[in-house]
Write a protein that holds these residues in place. Structure first.
Motif, mmCIF file in Angstrom:
data_model
loop_
_atom_site.group_PDB
_atom_site.id
_atom_site.type_symbol
_atom_site.label_atom_id
_atom_site.label_comp_id
_atom_site.label_asym_id
_atom_site.label_seq_id
_atom_site.Cartn_x
_atom_site.Cartn_y
_atom_site.Cartn_z
ATOM 1 N N SER A 1 17.442 17.966 29.829
ATOM 2 C CA SER A 1 18.206 17.103 30.716
ATOM 3 C C SER A 1 17.764 17.346 32.151
ATOM 4 O O SER A 1 17.093 18.336 32.447
ATOM 5 N N GLN A 2 18.147 16.442 33.016
ATOM 6 C CA GLN A 2 17.780 16.551 34.429
ATOM 7 C C GLN A 2 19.042 16.802 35.240
ATOM 8 O O GLN A 2 19.985 16.011 35.187
ATOM 9 N N ILE B 1 21.241 16.888 38.623
ATOM 10 C CA ILE B 1 21.312 16.128 39.864
ATOM 11 C C ILE B 1 21.867 17.030 40.954
ATOM 12 O O ILE B 1 21.299 17.141 42.039
ATOM 13 N N TYR C 1 21.886 14.258 34.036
ATOM 14 C CA TYR C 1 21.580 13.136 33.154
ATOM 15 C C TYR C 1 21.341 13.660 31.744
ATOM 16 O O TYR C 1 20.627 14.647 31.569
ATOM 17 N N GLN D 1 20.574 12.060 27.572
ATOM 18 C CA GLN D 1 20.271 10.875 26.770
ATOM 19 C C GLN D 1 21.347 10.616 25.718
ATOM 20 O O GLN D 1 21.611 9.480 25.356
ATOM 21 N N SER E 1 21.640 4.917 33.389
ATOM 22 C CA SER E 1 20.431 4.480 34.080
ATOM 23 C C SER E 1 19.230 4.729 33.170
ATOM 24 O O SER E 1 19.381 5.222 32.058
ATOM 25 N N GLU E 2 18.043 4.440 33.701
ATOM 26 C CA GLU E 2 16.824 4.693 32.920
ATOM 27 C C GLU E 2 16.625 6.186 32.680
ATOM 28 O O GLU E 2 15.915 6.581 31.767
ATOM 29 N N LYS E 3 17.276 7.039 33.481
ATOM 30 C CA LYS E 3 17.172 8.493 33.303
ATOM 31 C C LYS E 3 18.162 9.011 32.263
ATOM 32 O O LYS E 3 18.060 10.157 31.840
ATOM 33 N N GLY E 4 19.140 8.200 31.900
ATOM 34 C CA GLY E 4 20.136 8.601 30.918
ATOM 35 C C GLY E 4 21.540 8.396 31.436
ATOM 36 O O GLY E 4 21.760 7.728 32.455
ATOM 37 N N ARG F 1 24.794 9.628 33.268
ATOM 38 C CA ARG F 1 25.151 10.610 34.293
ATOM 39 C C ARG F 1 26.502 11.213 33.916
ATOM 40 O O ARG F 1 27.471 10.482 33.712
#
Length: 100
Positions: A17-18, A20, A30, A32, A63-66, A68
């Motif tokens: 995951s990313q 923020i 983020y 998925q 979003s396209e990143k997954g 939030r």
């Protein structure tokens, strides 16, 4: 950061995951997997391999990143991120000490 838990459909997930924003109480990140408010997940710090149990307390935009999401630690973990969150003007802080 890695995240693991059960999705809203009840399927186990484990994914990269990313993050923020991070703080001493949790994070905004983020993912998925589709998760619901109140879901318990585990975050794994890829550097230390430390695991921290969290609860989803916020669901944000997709979003396209997954998805939030905001999570809070179930138990205090001020050093999980490897960051010192003590303000530079905090009483008792050593003047000139590096902020990590």
């Amino acid at each position: 950061m890695r995240a693991a838990g059960k999705s809203a459909q009840g399927r186990k997930f484990r994914e990269n995951s990313q993050t923020i924003v991070v703080n001493a109480h949790g994070a905004l990140l983020y993912v998925q997997a589709e998760v619901e408010l109140g879901t318990d997940i585990v975050l794994i710090n890829p550097v230390t391999e430390e695991e921290q149990e969290c609860r989803v307390v916020f669901i944000g935009d997709l979003s396209e990143k997954g998805q939030r999401i905001g999570v809070e630690f179930l138990s205090p973990a001020p050093h999980f991120w490897g960051v010192d969150f003590t303000p530079t003007d905090w009483p008792g802080r050593v003047p000139g000490a590096p902020v990590r």
